[in-house]
Design an enzyme around this catalytic site. Structure first.
Site, short mmCIF file in Angstrom:
data_model
loop_
_atom_site.label_atom_id
_atom_site.label_comp_id
_atom_site.label_asym_id
_atom_site.label_seq_id
_atom_site.Cartn_x
_atom_site.Cartn_y
_atom_site.Cartn_z
CE LYS A 153 -5.17 2.12 2.98
NZ LYS A 153 -3.95 1.49 3.52
CG ASP A 189 -1.91 -1.07 1.35
OD1 ASP A 189 -1.59 -2.20 0.95
OD2 ASP A 189 -3.02 -0.80 1.84
CE LYS A 201 -6.64 -1.23 3.10
NZ LYS A 201 -5.26 -1.68 3.39
#
Length: 238
Positions: free
Chosen positions: A159, A95, A188
Site C-alpha cells: 500500500k 493494514d 492498494k
C-alpha cells in the site's frame, strides 16, 4: 479494456475514517455508508474493530484495522499483539505500517522478519494483510527494496500511504510497486484520492484497492457519468 459496473467500482473502495477524534457515532455512520454503497471495507483505527465488526455483521463488507498507525514506529512484538487483538475483536483485514526507519537504514532482515510475522498471523486466520510503505518518506530504491521483500513474503497487498504523511498515492509509485510485485501481490493506493479521474487513473495504473474518505463523492461522480452517457458501466484499460 474491462467494463466496470458501479458496484464493481464501489468494491475497490476501502471507506476510511482514521481521525483521532472519530466518535462511535462517526463509526456507525461510516459502516452505514459502506453498506449503502457496498464498499469493500471500512478502514478504521484498531480500537474501533469491535464496534465496526458488530455493525457490519452479516454483510460482505470487511472491518479493516490499521496497525501501528500512522508512524509504524513500534516493535515487531507490539505490532503482532495489536494485529492479534484486532482480529480477536472482529477485524477481518489488517493494514500495518512497516518500520520506515529500518527500511531506510537498509535493514532488510528486520523488514522481512516484521512482514513475515504479521502476515503469518493474518494468514493463520485466513485474513488479508496489507503492508503500508508510506512512500512520501521513501526513495525509489527503498520502495524497490520493500516490494522485493513483499514478493518473497507474500502479503496480500502493498500500500502506498497512510494519508497522514507528507504525501499520498502517486501514479508513478503505483506503477513502480506493481512492476516490482507483478501478480504475486496486489497494490492498494491510498492518500489524496478524492475525485473520479484520480480514482480511474489509479485503477489503470494497477491498483486493486483504493483507500479514501471520498468514496461517496467518487462513486456519485461515476454514477453521474454513466447516466449522462446512457450506460451501466465504465471501460477502463488496465
Amino acid at each position: 479494456m474491462t467494463a466496470y459496473t458501479l458496484d464493481d467500482l464501489a468494491r475497490f473502495v476501502d471507506h476510511t475514517n482514521l481521525h483521532a477524534d472519530a466518535s462511535d457515532a462517526d463509526m456507525i455512520k461510516l459502516c452505514d455508508e459502506a453498506k449503502a454503497y457496498h464498499f469493500k471495507m471500512v478502514a478504521i483505527n484498531q480500537v474501533q474493530s469491535k464496534l465496526c465488526a458488530a455493525q457490519l455483521k452479516g454483510t460482505d463488507i470487511d472491518t479493516g484495522a490499521a496497525i501501528a498507525f500512522p508512524l509504524g514506529q513500534t516493535s515487531i512484538a507490539a505490532k503482532v499483539f495489536e494485529t492479534q487483538d484486532a482480529i480477536k475483536n472482529g477485524a477481518n483485514e489488517i493494514d500495518y505500517v512497516l518500520n520506515i526507519g529500518r527500511l531506510k537504514a537498509g535493514d532488510t532482515d528486520y523488514i522481512e522478519s516484521e512482514m513475515t510475522q504479521i502476515v503469518a498471523v493474518c494468514h493463520e486466520h485466513h485474513l488479508p494483510c496489507k503492508v503500508i510503505f508510506e512512500n512520501c518518506y521513501l526513495e525509489d530504491e527503498d520502495i524497490v527494496r520493500a516490494a522485493t521483500i513483499a514478493k518473497k513474503v507474500r502479503p496480500d497487498f502493498i500500500k502506498t500511504a497512510t494519508g497522514f504523511g507528507t504525501g499520498g498515492a502517486t501514479l508513478e509509485d503505483v506503477r513502480l510497486m506493481k512492476q516490482m510485485v507483478g501478480d504475486a501481490v496486489k497494490v492498494k493506493a491510498a492518500g489524496g484520492i478524492r475525485d473520479a479521474d484520480t480514482f480511474i487513473a489509479m485503477i489503470q495504473a494497477g491498483t486493486d484497492r483504493i483507500g479514501t474518505s471520498s468514496g461517496i463523492k467518487i462513486i456519485n461522480e461515476l454514477k453521474a457519468r454513466m447516466q449522462q452517457a446512457g450506460t451501466d458501466h465504465i471501460d477502463i484499460d488496465r
